[in-house]
Design a protein around this motif. Sequence first.
Motif, PDB file in Angstrom:
ATOM      1  N   ALA A 150      77.903  16.353  83.021  1.00 26.39           N
ATOM      2  CA  ALA A 150      78.379  15.194  81.924  1.00 26.39           C
ATOM      3  C   ALA A 150      79.367  14.680  82.392  1.00 26.39           C
ATOM      4  N   GLY A 151      79.489  13.312  82.095  1.00 25.61           N
ATOM      5  CA  GLY A 151      80.834  12.650  82.412  1.00 25.61           C
ATOM      6  C   GLY A 151      80.710  11.631  83.455  1.00 25.61           C
ATOM      7  N   LEU A 152      79.614  12.120  84.481  1.00 24.38           N
ATOM      8  CA  LEU A 152      79.806  11.321  85.706  1.00 24.38           C
ATOM      9  C   LEU A 152      78.644  10.264  85.982  1.00 24.38           C
ATOM     10  N   LYS A 153      77.818  10.070  85.009  1.00 24.31           N
ATOM     11  CA  LYS A 153      76.591   8.975  84.882  1.00 24.31           C
ATOM     12  C   LYS A 153      77.330   7.440  84.829  1.00 24.31           C
ATOM     13  N   PRO A 154      78.298   7.206  84.123  1.00 28.62           N
ATOM     14  CA  PRO A 154      78.756   5.915  84.206  1.00 28.62           C
ATOM     15  C   PRO A 154      79.427   5.480  85.542  1.00 28.62           C
ATOM     16  N   LEU A 155      79.839   6.661  86.371  1.00 30.40           N
ATOM     17  CA  LEU A 155      80.384   6.238  87.601  1.00 30.40           C
ATOM     18  C   LEU A 155      78.980   5.823  88.639  1.00 30.40           C
ATOM     19  N   PHE A 156      78.170   6.584  88.581  1.00 28.43           N
ATOM     20  CA  PHE A 156      76.759   6.440  89.027  1.00 28.43           C
ATOM     21  C   PHE A 156      76.309   5.020  88.715  1.00 28.43           C
ATOM     22  N   ASN A 157      76.181   4.621  87.537  1.00 29.25           N
ATOM     23  CA  ASN A 157      75.770   3.374  86.972  1.00 29.25           C
ATOM     24  C   ASN A 157      76.589   2.419  87.696  1.00 29.25           C
ATOM     25  N   ARG A 158      77.784   2.465  87.705  1.00 26.56           N
ATOM     26  CA  ARG A 158      78.899   1.348  88.170  1.00 26.56           C
ATOM     27  C   ARG A 158      78.469   1.321  89.845  1.00 26.56           C
ATOM     28  N   LYS A 159      78.019   2.285  90.516  1.00 23.66           N
ATOM     29  CA  LYS A 159      77.729   2.106  91.888  1.00 23.66           C
ATOM     30  C   LYS A 159      76.377   1.688  92.188  1.00 23.66           C
ATOM     31  N   GLY A 160      75.550   1.589  91.040  1.00 27.06           N
ATOM     32  CA  GLY A 160      74.176   0.532  91.216  1.00 27.06           C
ATOM     33  C   GLY A 160      73.070   1.842  91.165  1.00 27.06           C
ATOM     34  N   TYR A 161      73.381   3.103  90.854  1.00 34.79           N
ATOM     35  CA  TYR A 161      72.283   3.981  90.851  1.00 34.79           C
ATOM     36  C   TYR A 161      71.787   4.321  89.203  1.00 34.79           C
ATOM     37  N   GLN A 162      70.572   3.963  88.769  1.00 33.85           N
ATOM     38  CA  GLN A 162      70.068   4.145  87.657  1.00 33.85           C
ATOM     39  C   GLN A 162      69.162   5.230  87.290  1.00 33.85           C
ATOM     40  N   LYS A 163      68.570   5.794  88.257  1.00 33.72           N
ATOM     41  CA  LYS A 163      67.867   7.001  88.144  1.00 33.72           C
ATOM     42  C   LYS A 163      68.886   8.260  87.852  1.00 33.72           C
ATOM     43  N   VAL A 164      69.344   8.219  87.018  1.00 32.53           N
ATOM     44  CA  VAL A 164      70.413   9.477  86.579  1.00 32.53           C
ATOM     45  C   VAL A 164      70.404  10.087  85.438  1.00 32.53           C
ATOM     46  N   THR A 165      70.081  11.586  85.536  1.00 31.23           N
ATOM     47  CA  THR A 165      70.258  12.377  84.372  1.00 31.23           C
ATOM     48  C   THR A 165      71.621  13.124  84.475  1.00 31.23           C
ATOM     49  N   GLU A 166      72.074  12.847  82.912  1.00 27.48           N
ATOM     50  CA  GLU A 166      73.518  13.532  83.062  1.00 27.48           C
ATOM     51  C   GLU A 166      73.179  14.833  82.213  1.00 27.48           C
ATOM     52  N   MET A 167      73.924  16.133  82.582  1.00 28.10           N
ATOM     53  CA  MET A 167      73.636  17.312  81.832  1.00 28.10           C
ATOM     54  C   MET A 167      74.851  17.925  81.406  1.00 28.10           C
ATOM     55  N   ASN A 168      74.807  18.984  80.398  1.00 28.75           N
ATOM     56  CA  ASN A 168      75.877  19.770  80.032  1.00 28.75           C
ATOM     57  C   ASN A 168      75.496  21.037  80.201  1.00 28.75           C
ATOM     58  N   TRP A 169      76.367  21.930  80.203  1.00 28.55           N
ATOM     59  CA  TRP A 169      76.212  23.679  80.510  1.00 28.55           C
ATOM     60  C   TRP A 169      74.865  23.736  79.681  1.00 28.55           C
ATOM     61  N   TRP A 170      74.050  24.765  80.257  1.00 34.68           N
ATOM     62  CA  TRP A 170      73.073  25.324  79.611  1.00 34.68           C
ATOM     63  C   TRP A 170      71.980  24.198  79.287  1.00 34.68           C
ATOM     64  N   GLU A 171      71.805  23.184  79.524  1.00 34.71           N
ATOM     65  CA  GLU A 171      70.975  22.268  79.185  1.00 34.71           C
ATOM     66  C   GLU A 171      69.838  22.210  80.457  1.00 34.71           C
ATOM     67  N   SER A 172      68.496  21.927  80.141  1.00 34.71           N
ATOM     68  CA  SER A 172      67.724  21.698  81.065  1.00 34.71           C
ATOM     69  C   SER A 172      66.743  20.437  81.033  1.00 34.71           C
ATOM     70  N   SER A 173      66.244  20.210  82.358  1.00 34.79           N
ATOM     71  CA  SER A 173      65.265  19.208  82.450  1.00 34.79           C
ATOM     72  C   SER A 173      64.119  19.523  83.298  1.00 34.79           C
ATOM     73  N   ALA A 174      63.092  18.992  83.039  1.00 32.95           N
ATOM     74  CA  ALA A 174      61.619  19.099  83.868  1.00 32.95           C
ATOM     75  C   ALA A 174      61.437  17.928  84.879  1.00 32.95           C
ATOM     76  N   HIS A 175      61.046  18.358  85.879  1.00 33.15           N
ATOM     77  CA  HIS A 175      60.853  17.213  86.815  1.00 33.15           C
ATOM     78  C   HIS A 175      59.607  17.656  87.850  1.00 33.15           C
ATOM     79  N   ASP A 176      58.497  17.174  87.588  1.00 31.65           N
ATOM     80  CA  ASP A 176      57.252  17.318  88.471  1.00 31.65           C
ATOM     81  C   ASP A 176      57.147  18.845  88.739  1.00 31.65           C
ATOM     82  N   GLY A 177      56.998  19.633  87.627  1.00 35.22           N
ATOM     83  CA  GLY A 177      56.789  21.167  87.652  1.00 35.22           C
ATOM     84  C   GLY A 177      57.929  21.995  88.055  1.00 35.22           C
ATOM     85  N   LEU A 178      58.960  21.148  88.285  1.00 35.00           N
ATOM     86  CA  LEU A 178      60.178  22.095  88.343  1.00 35.00           C
ATOM     87  C   LEU A 178      61.001  21.865  87.266  1.00 35.00           C
TER      88      LEU A 178
END
Length: 303
Positions: free
Chosen positions: A134-162
């Motif tokens: 959390a808090g780093l996505k804006p920096l990545f976006n400014r650098k031109g990266y758009q495929k960015v998921t920002e997460m806080n502690w204990w949060e989860s995300s699914a990615h192609d079976g992972l």
Amino acid sequence: MKRYVNLNNVTNNKSFNDMRKWQKERRSKVKDLSVNIEQFPAKKIKEINANRSHTSYTWIGHSTFLIQLNGINILTDPVWAKRMGFQKRLTAPGLSFSELPEIDIVVISHGHYDHLDFPTLKKLKGSPHYYVPAGLKPLFNRKGYQKVTEMNWWESSAHDGLTIHFVPAQHWTRRSLMDMNTSHWGGWIFQTEQDTFYFVGDTGYFDGFKQIADRFAIDTVFMPIGAYEPEWFMADSHISPEDSVKAFVELKAKTFVPMHYGAYRLADDTGPEALERLLKEWKKQQLPEEQLKVLLIGETVMY
């Protein structure tokens, strides 16, 4: 502006006098920097690039691993930088950019330059999805990266079976004079039906290991062991080899893979010193030898 904090509000506030004391100590120490962690002589470059079915992990150096799970290529904290501040890199990365497969996922533990290096990210093959604290996505976006998921502690995300989980660490971060702790820090857990890998990131020893053990059954933990000396200065943010063994026991994990040593001189200890202390503590605690997997740089474990 939000400022992130550690569990139990542990801080890493060091004064100018603390810095002077450390620098004075450093000048009084004589360290042998001629002996470094070796490169693995028979790297599995072809096997890695062809692999979409086996589980594997390869130590690139420092905190950078190529992890292959469920046919997904993951990079942790990718840093190929030849220098870190005024210090030259001590050991070459275990794989070159050309030897890497296309990368699907990149995870970043926090914003310090030895863990987040944008010149490295520009050179990666593929079009990776970035998972960041959390808090780093804006920096990545400014650098031109758009495929960015920002997460806080204990949060989860699914990615192609992972399933990817962001978990606590005890640390801090800063990339400029004004942005101290404006983004978070932590570790990443990668979970499939067969395996659970825990990339600890950068941390001091803390109670969070017990909390993580309560929530996850860890198979393999990628655990930092270096940049701990002097311990009066570093302990809040960098775990010692002895405490890394303690954390491993608390995690109830099956395999310990050491990292965060031998590539950059971030503190007064050397890579061989960190490894020697780890091996000594492992033996002292009478832990099974087969549970400790010390890799050479560029070495791959595939199963």
